[in-house]
Design an enzyme around this catalytic site. Sequence first.
Site, PDB file in Angstrom:
ATOM      1  N   TYR A  51      -1.940  -6.095  25.690  1.00  0.00           N
ATOM      2  CA  TYR A  51      -0.821  -5.386  25.055  1.00  0.00           C
ATOM      3  C   TYR A  51      -1.275  -4.015  24.540  1.00  0.00           C
ATOM      4  CZ  TYR A  51       2.808  -4.110  21.741  1.00  0.00           C
ATOM      5  OH  TYR A  51       3.784  -3.428  21.064  1.00  0.00           O
ATOM      6  N   HIS A  81       7.908   8.215  18.816  1.00  0.00           N
ATOM      7  CA  HIS A  81       8.110   7.619  17.493  1.00  0.00           C
ATOM      8  C   HIS A  81       8.069   8.647  16.357  1.00  0.00           C
ATOM      9  CE1 HIS A  81       7.827   3.888  19.656  1.00  0.00           C
ATOM     10  NE2 HIS A  81       7.980   3.177  18.552  1.00  0.00           N
ATOM     11  N   ASN A 193      -0.027   1.365  14.687  1.00  0.00           N
ATOM     12  CA  ASN A 193       0.075  -0.017  14.211  1.00  0.00           C
ATOM     13  C   ASN A 193      -0.768  -0.181  12.958  1.00  0.00           C
ATOM     14  OD1 ASN A 193       0.423  -2.326  17.053  1.00  0.00           O
ATOM     15  ND2 ASN A 193       1.912  -1.113  15.950  1.00  0.00           N
ATOM     16  N   ARG A 293       7.352  -6.378 -32.313  1.00  0.00           N
ATOM     17  CA  ARG A 293       6.566  -7.578 -32.584  1.00  0.00           C
ATOM     18  C   ARG A 293       6.071  -8.260 -31.313  1.00  0.00           C
ATOM     19  NH1 ARG A 293       9.180 -12.862 -34.275  1.00  0.00           N
ATOM     20  NH2 ARG A 293      10.976 -11.552 -34.750  1.00  0.00           N
TER      21      ARG A 293
END
Length: 513
Positions: A51, A81, A193, A293
């Site tokens: 891949y 992209h 990635n 407090r």
Amino acid sequence: MISIGDKELTINDIYSALFEGQDIKLSEKALKKIDENHSFLVKFSGGKLIYGINTGFGPMAQYKIADKDIRQLQYNLIRSHCSGAGHLLSAMDVKSLMLARITSLMKGYSGINRELVLLLKDLINKGITPCIYEHGGVGASGDLVQLAHLALTLIGEGEVLYGGKILDTAAVFKKEKIRPARIHKREGIAVLNGTSAMTGIGVINLIYARKLLNWSVVFSTIINELVEAFDDHFSPELNAVKQHGGQQKIAGAMFQLVAKSRLIRKRTDHLYKSGNIEVDIVREKVQEYYSLRCVPQILGPIYDTIEYAEKVVMNEVNSVNDNPVIDSANKNVFHGGNFHGDYVALEMDKLKIAVTKLTMLSERQLNFLLNDKLNQKLSPFVNLGRLGFNFGAQGLQFTATSTTAECQTLSTPSYIHSIPNNNDNQDIVSMGANAALITRKVVENAYEVLAIQAITIIQAVDGLACAQRLSPFSHKIYKELRKLCPKFVEDRPLYKNIKEVIEYLKKEKISVV
């Protein structure tokens, strides 16, 4: 110099690089591992389907890519992209992103050629930051869009921020005699990635959030001094019986800060005297409001949240978070989802909620100081002028209240807002970059509220004429703040003072807890 690759990077290392200008260097041992990993991938990938090497990406992974096109495939991925939108990330955000990316790549599991990390190192040290946009990644295959803009710079394209100006990358590279990175096998997908955008932004969020926590402890302590509170609510004895480390840390810090205060009282000297049980109404306040407090119980969980978030985010910085993982030691390539950003996304949402609660505490303490019916010590709105004619800090409260409300609105988690995309290949995503960026907005808002609180506190100190009775540390802070915001009796615009105090709170080194 900060060494990358021979040890785990710490948040202090990143702080030194971002805020103190420390340069980085790369471990030669780690570079050799990168060389070995790259050589292994070149040999191993022959005759196999891997891949992102000889397949398409995402849902198009079923398409085999011819050997003659595998380099161009990486360029296509990067350019396609680069679709970011919105505001540009700050130079500091991008530098932090680059530090996170280079740290992951230096682990030697990405199959890249070493020239990629050498170029990244040079860009970091020379102050050349790619133009990267806020909007884009969904944080599942990592921060794809943001990191594509980083990759675009690495191949010599797009724009960079350099010398305070946006310039063409090619022109800056030419001026600095920088050679763009070449694609060998998977340099494109190895950069894209990963979780480095959400992580880089997340680290800065944590640095500023920890400083906010320290300031909140300081301001909470000073307000306890102003009302001459009893010291038992942050005493070691009271807090030791509650089994939470954060609470005990906060209480311990407050107890130390007031050690030499001449305002804090001991309950045994006042309310434990026999004369008090003979009256029907006690004039002294027996217990303070919760915002004074219960500070250890409120800020304690915030301390613990920051501690755990820092551990998770730094684990991510020091992790291999691309896909696939090239494992030369085991002679294999492993496919999976290390680029998924859920760890960082969840911690950013938790941090956002914690900082919002801190802001709410600050706003309630501010309201206590401004409301004379609550504090029964100060004039309305800490007005040091003429009531009705002058307005004191009245105008400040509107900004603090509206900004706190915005934090509450922004605190809806991003982590649970998964929207499937990428032809449903990415069917559940982290929205990690969104989580980190919205957390950034909450953190920035918190500084605005705390700056207003700080201005009001020093006005209250003057209103009570008690500066000399404060603890030495509180008195030092009072004097520092007074340099930035002089005492106001007559009304004047305060927006510039708010800005100056914000910058002081963000830049000052403070560590009380």
